[in-house]
Design a protein around this motif. Structure first.
Motif, PDB file in Angstrom:
ATOM      1  N   THR A  78     -13.681   8.186   2.410  1.00 15.31           N
ATOM      2  CA  THR A  78     -14.503   6.982   2.500  1.00 15.31           C
ATOM      3  C   THR A  78     -15.881   7.278   1.923  1.00 15.31           C
ATOM      4  O   THR A  78     -16.494   8.295   2.270  1.00 15.31           O
ATOM      5  N   VAL A  79     -16.374   6.384   1.059  1.00 21.24           N
ATOM      6  CA  VAL A  79     -17.675   6.573   0.422  1.00 21.24           C
ATOM      7  C   VAL A  79     -18.700   5.620   1.009  1.00 21.24           C
ATOM      8  O   VAL A  79     -19.804   6.034   1.383  1.00 21.24           O
ATOM      9  N   ASP A  80     -18.355   4.350   1.104  1.00 17.93           N
ATOM     10  CA  ASP A  80     -19.278   3.343   1.624  1.00 17.93           C
ATOM     11  C   ASP A  80     -18.762   2.830   2.963  1.00 17.93           C
ATOM     12  O   ASP A  80     -17.619   3.091   3.353  1.00 17.93           O
ATOM     13  N   VAL A  81     -19.615   2.083   3.665  1.00 19.48           N
ATOM     14  CA  VAL A  81     -19.242   1.527   4.962  1.00 19.48           C
ATOM     15  C   VAL A  81     -18.373   0.293   4.759  1.00 19.48           C
ATOM     16  O   VAL A  81     -18.807  -0.674   4.118  1.00 19.48           O
TER      17      VAL A  81
ATOM     18  N   PHE B 160       0.831  -1.211   0.000  1.00 17.47           N
ATOM     19  CA  PHE B 160       0.000   0.000   0.000  1.00 17.47           C
ATOM     20  C   PHE B 160       0.863   1.257   0.000  1.00 17.47           C
ATOM     21  O   PHE B 160       0.517   2.262  -0.648  1.00 17.47           O
ATOM     22  N   GLU B 161       1.986   1.222   0.718  1.00 17.36           N
ATOM     23  CA  GLU B 161       2.871   2.390   0.761  1.00 17.36           C
ATOM     24  C   GLU B 161       3.463   2.665  -0.613  1.00 17.36           C
ATOM     25  O   GLU B 161       3.541   3.824  -1.049  1.00 17.36           O
ATOM     26  N   ARG B 162       3.892   1.618  -1.324  1.00 17.43           N
ATOM     27  CA  ARG B 162       4.449   1.803  -2.669  1.00 17.43           C
ATOM     28  C   ARG B 162       3.392   2.336  -3.629  1.00 17.43           C
ATOM     29  O   ARG B 162       3.642   3.288  -4.383  1.00 17.43           O
ATOM     30  N   ASP B 163       2.206   1.737  -3.600  1.00 20.21           N
ATOM     31  CA  ASP B 163       1.146   2.144  -4.533  1.00 20.21           C
ATOM     32  C   ASP B 163       0.648   3.557  -4.240  1.00 20.21           C
ATOM     33  O   ASP B 163       0.365   4.318  -5.175  1.00 20.21           O
ATOM     34  N   SER B 164       0.503   3.902  -2.958  1.00 20.67           N
ATOM     35  CA  SER B 164       0.024   5.247  -2.611  1.00 20.67           C
ATOM     36  C   SER B 164       1.070   6.316  -2.910  1.00 20.67           C
ATOM     37  O   SER B 164       0.734   7.454  -3.252  1.00 20.67           O
ATOM     38  N   GLU B 165       2.364   5.939  -2.789  1.00 23.88           N
ATOM     39  CA  GLU B 165       3.425   6.908  -3.089  1.00 23.88           C
ATOM     40  C   GLU B 165       3.440   7.249  -4.575  1.00 23.88           C
ATOM     41  O   GLU B 165       3.772   8.376  -4.963  1.00 23.88           O
ATOM     42  N   LYS B 166       3.058   6.291  -5.426  1.00 25.63           N
ATOM     43  CA  LYS B 166       3.046   6.533  -6.869  1.00 25.63           C
ATOM     44  C   LYS B 166       2.057   7.624  -7.253  1.00 25.63           C
ATOM     45  O   LYS B 166       2.246   8.309  -8.260  1.00 25.63           O
ATOM     46  N   ILE B 167       0.955   7.748  -6.485  1.00 22.85           N
ATOM     47  CA  ILE B 167      -0.045   8.786  -6.801  1.00 22.85           C
ATOM     48  C   ILE B 167       0.082   9.981  -5.864  1.00 22.85           C
ATOM     49  O   ILE B 167      -0.821  10.829  -5.792  1.00 22.85           O
ATOM     50  N   GLY B 168       1.209  10.058  -5.139  1.00 25.53           N
ATOM     51  CA  GLY B 168       1.481  11.205  -4.285  1.00 25.53           C
ATOM     52  C   GLY B 168       0.691  11.251  -2.995  1.00 25.53           C
ATOM     53  O   GLY B 168       0.482  12.337  -2.437  1.00 25.53           O
TER      54      GLY B 168
ATOM     55  N   LEU C 242      -8.981  -0.153   4.715  1.00 22.60           N
ATOM     56  CA  LEU C 242     -10.444  -0.130   4.741  1.00 22.60           C
ATOM     57  C   LEU C 242     -11.038   0.504   3.488  1.00 22.60           C
ATOM     58  O   LEU C 242     -12.128   0.135   3.061  1.00 22.60           O
ATOM     59  N   ASP C 243     -10.358   1.491   2.908  1.00 17.42           N
ATOM     60  CA  ASP C 243     -10.830   2.120   1.669  1.00 17.42           C
ATOM     61  C   ASP C 243     -10.316   1.286   0.503  1.00 17.42           C
ATOM     62  O   ASP C 243      -9.202   1.498   0.013  1.00 17.42           O
ATOM     63  N   GLU C 244     -11.139   0.359   0.025  1.00 19.68           N
ATOM     64  CA  GLU C 244     -10.671  -0.635  -0.937  1.00 19.68           C
ATOM     65  C   GLU C 244     -10.989  -0.284  -2.383  1.00 19.68           C
ATOM     66  O   GLU C 244     -10.339  -0.791  -3.299  1.00 19.68           O
ATOM     67  N   THR C 245     -11.975   0.557  -2.635  1.00 17.76           N
ATOM     68  CA  THR C 245     -12.355   0.853  -4.018  1.00 17.76           C
ATOM     69  C   THR C 245     -11.425   1.903  -4.625  1.00 17.76           C
ATOM     70  O   THR C 245     -10.835   2.724  -3.917  1.00 17.76           O
ATOM     71  N   SER C 246     -11.303   1.873  -5.948  1.00 16.81           N
ATOM     72  CA  SER C 246     -10.433   2.835  -6.640  1.00 16.81           C
ATOM     73  C   SER C 246     -10.928   4.260  -6.457  1.00 16.81           C
ATOM     74  O   SER C 246     -10.127   5.199  -6.342  1.00 16.81           O
TER      75      SER C 246
END
Length: 609
Positions: free
Chosen positions: A244-247, A214-222, A232-236
């Motif tokens: 967070t959009v859904d429960v 998750f750290e690598r992927d989130s760093e790619k989008i800043g 917990l936030d699993e959707t794109s």
């Protein structure tokens, strides 16, 4: 061509003799390992059906072999056979008739009646029995809560197929970990998902490799700081927008509780989703941002801190932990923590929370300080705080007393085609409000006129033979039309239906509406996970906040911060119940123009208008 020659040269008699092998011998010879499996599976079936059940042992073994030792499917099939039993001799006559009319082809063991056929027959028998014992007009009156009152019984009579003593089993289970449904709420960007993601990581629910990914992927989008939030936030959409959009739902354990976490959205556009999550909760964590200016923004008018606190209290949550987050940004300033505690504590007390049920905890969701374990002596927080960690506060919550012996009330939070595992049917998910359910029960879905048989149960993420009030459940139901389901539908026993109406009398607390509340005031009614258009059709009385007695009848309007009795009419009939009968179904909220204007309880369900 060679394939066709093989078929022409096929020895039909030899194939039919193989089918005779299954028909005459019942269960083929088994290996030693399969014999052990058969013995263990047979013992499990007897533990459910009882040692004195009327089903022969060879029939049980044959069914187990058919289902490859799957005990839940075997029990489901046998229970349906008990429901759909025919008079003695009928089955033999039908077998002879079938054999004489199809002498050229001998049936195999896979031509036996399917479970779905028996489900439909069980529903037909249950429906005819219900109609013959109770007059239809009486059922209609009871469903609308008119005239006839149900008999005062502490425990409703059980269904003929209810063979498990759920009350006794529940007592045994309660001796271990108790189930606790926890909702996480707060203003947008308060750090709810990051805090809970880090807590789950420290609790061992999420491994380090997942967090590193998750750290690598989130760093790619800043957005490297969102790594824990992505647990917990699993959707794109949620990951790209950073909200967070859904429960989101997950589980972890404390020394005393099995906790089901409901991570609710904080953005005002998704308040309906937040209400849907909070309606399934027993306790709550309210996350506030201690960063200078951020707490004030969330607590002022238009922020979600106040609104979320009022909503969870109106939905029945009494115990709450206040996670004062991002305190590391303030260098763990004691004065800042004390200021937030004083201001928010006064508001929560005025909202109906008892001071003894409110606990403030200083934390850092990003760094993970004071989440799972208390900070050590060298930490700057220890200079002025020696209280519990957030996990210890959750562990100290008192379990709720649940009405497991009442009439079943199961609101549908979500539903989908297909069953648990390899079973077919329709699956529904949600939390049981009261009563209990077990395999083989015939359930009715309201509003509507459909029934189905419980085919499989998954309670708190594990396969089960029964579930009771307070359990988060996924159930597979056979013979139910999915078009009859919607969020807000209620599953119940047919002999104890929930009232259905579009009109009710209620007692409400008015907050701070932008427009005065008058007769004909349009609102959005939020009831469990369902919301629909409604109108306040009558202002019955203005009440004294202290005594609850009327001080003015038929007022022209309702001022802010008042208590009143009103009549509400809904656009379409839905399942409603008085607060005195079922507390969870008796609570609701009214919203308009993106703001919550009132919450209340149902005093009486009125006739459909």
């Amino acid at each position: 061509m060679s394939r066709h020659r093989d078929i022409r040269n096929l020895d039909i008699e030899a194939v039919l003799e193989e089918d005779d092998y299954y028909e005459e011998e019942g269960v083929p010879e088994m290996t030693a390992q399969q014999a052990v499996q058969m013995k263990n599976a047979t013992d499990e079936v007897y533990s459910v059906l009882g040692e004195d059940c009327s089903i022969p042992k060879d029939k049980i073994e044959e069914t187990l072999w058919y289902y490859y030792f799957d005990v839940p499917q075997t029990v489901d099939y046998l229970l349906k056979q008990l429901t759909a039993q025919k008079p003695k001799g009928t089955a033999k006559k039908e077998k002879k008739a079938t054999k004489s009319s199809n002498q050229s082809v001998k049936p195999s063991r896979f031509d036996s009646p399917s479970p779905d056929d028996l489900v439909r027959q069980a529903q037909s028998n249950a429906g005819s029995k219900r109609t013959s014992t109770v007059d239809q007009a009486t059922l209609d009156l009871e469903a609308m809560n008119l005239g006839l009152k149900p008999k005062a019984e502490a425990t409703p009579p059980s269904s003929p197929l209810r063979r498990i003593d759920v009350v006794a089993e529940h007592r045994l289970r309660s001796a271990g970990l108790t189930n606790l449904n926890l909702v996480v709420v707060g203003h947008v960007d308060a750090g709810k998902s990051t805090l809970m993601g880090h807590l789950l990581y420290q609790a061992g629910v999420v491994d380090s490799r997942t967090i590193q990914r998750f750290e690598r992927d989130s760093e790619k989008i800043g957005k490297k700081s969102f790594a824990f939030a992505w647990v917990l936030d699993e959707t794109s959409d949620e990951r790209e927008r950073g909200i967070t959009v859904d429960v989101a739902t997950t589980q972890f354990q404390t020394p005393k509780h099995h906790v089901t976490v409901l991570d609710a959205p904080g953005h005002r556009d998704f308040i309906p989703n937040m209400i849907s999550g909070a309606s399934q909760a027993d306790v709550a964590i309210l996350v506030v941002d201690s960063t200078p200016g951020e707490f004030e923004s969330g607590f002022a008018r238009g922020g979600q801190t106040k609104e979320h606190a009022l909503l969870i209290r109106s939905l029945g949550v009494r115990q709450v932990a206040i996670a004062v987050n991002k305190l590391d940004v303030c260098d763990w300033d004691e004065a800042r923590f004390a200021s937030i505690k004083a201001e928010l504590g006064d508001f929560l007390s005025s909202a109906g929370f008892y001071p003894s049920c409110i606990t403030f905890v200083p934390v850092s969701g990003l760094k993970g300080d004071n989440l799972f374990t208390p900070v050590d002596a060298s930490h700057p927080l220890r200079n002025w705080y020696d209280g519990p960690s957030l996990l210890e506060v959750v562990d100290s919550f008192d379990p709720l007393v649940r009405p497991i012996e009442g009439a079943l009330r199961f609101p549908v939070a979500d539903f989908f085609k297909g069953g648990i595992g390899s079973s077919g049917g329709v699956s529904v998910s949600g939390r049981i409000l009261q009563g209990n359910v077990q395999l083989g029960d015939v359930l009715a879905v309201l509003p509507g006129d459909e029934t189905g048989v419980v085919k499989a149960i998954e309670a708190n993420n594990s396969t089960a033979l029964w579930a009771a009030a307070g359990d988060s459940v996924v159930m597979t139901i056979s013979g139910l039309d999915i078009l009859q389901l919607r969020p807000g539908s209620i599953l119940c026993l047919p002999q104890f239906p929930v009232p259905v109406s579009n009109c009710f009398l209620a007692q409400v607390l008015i907050f701070d509406p932008a427009v005065p509340v008058t007769n004909g005031y349009p609102v959005i009614l939020h009831h469990q996970s369902f919301n629909t258009s409604a109108y306040i059709t009558s202002l019955v009385a203005l009440l004294d906040k202290t005594t609850g007695k009327p001080i003015k009848k038929n007022p022209r309007h309702l001022p802010k911060n008042c208590t009143a009795t009103i009549k509400v009419t809904v656009e379409a009939p839905l399942c409603l119940e008085a607060f005195s009968s079922c507390k969870d179904l008796g609570r609701f909220a009214l919203r308009r123009a993106g703001a919550t204007i009132a919450t209340g309880i149902i005093l009486e369900v009125l006739p459909i208008v």
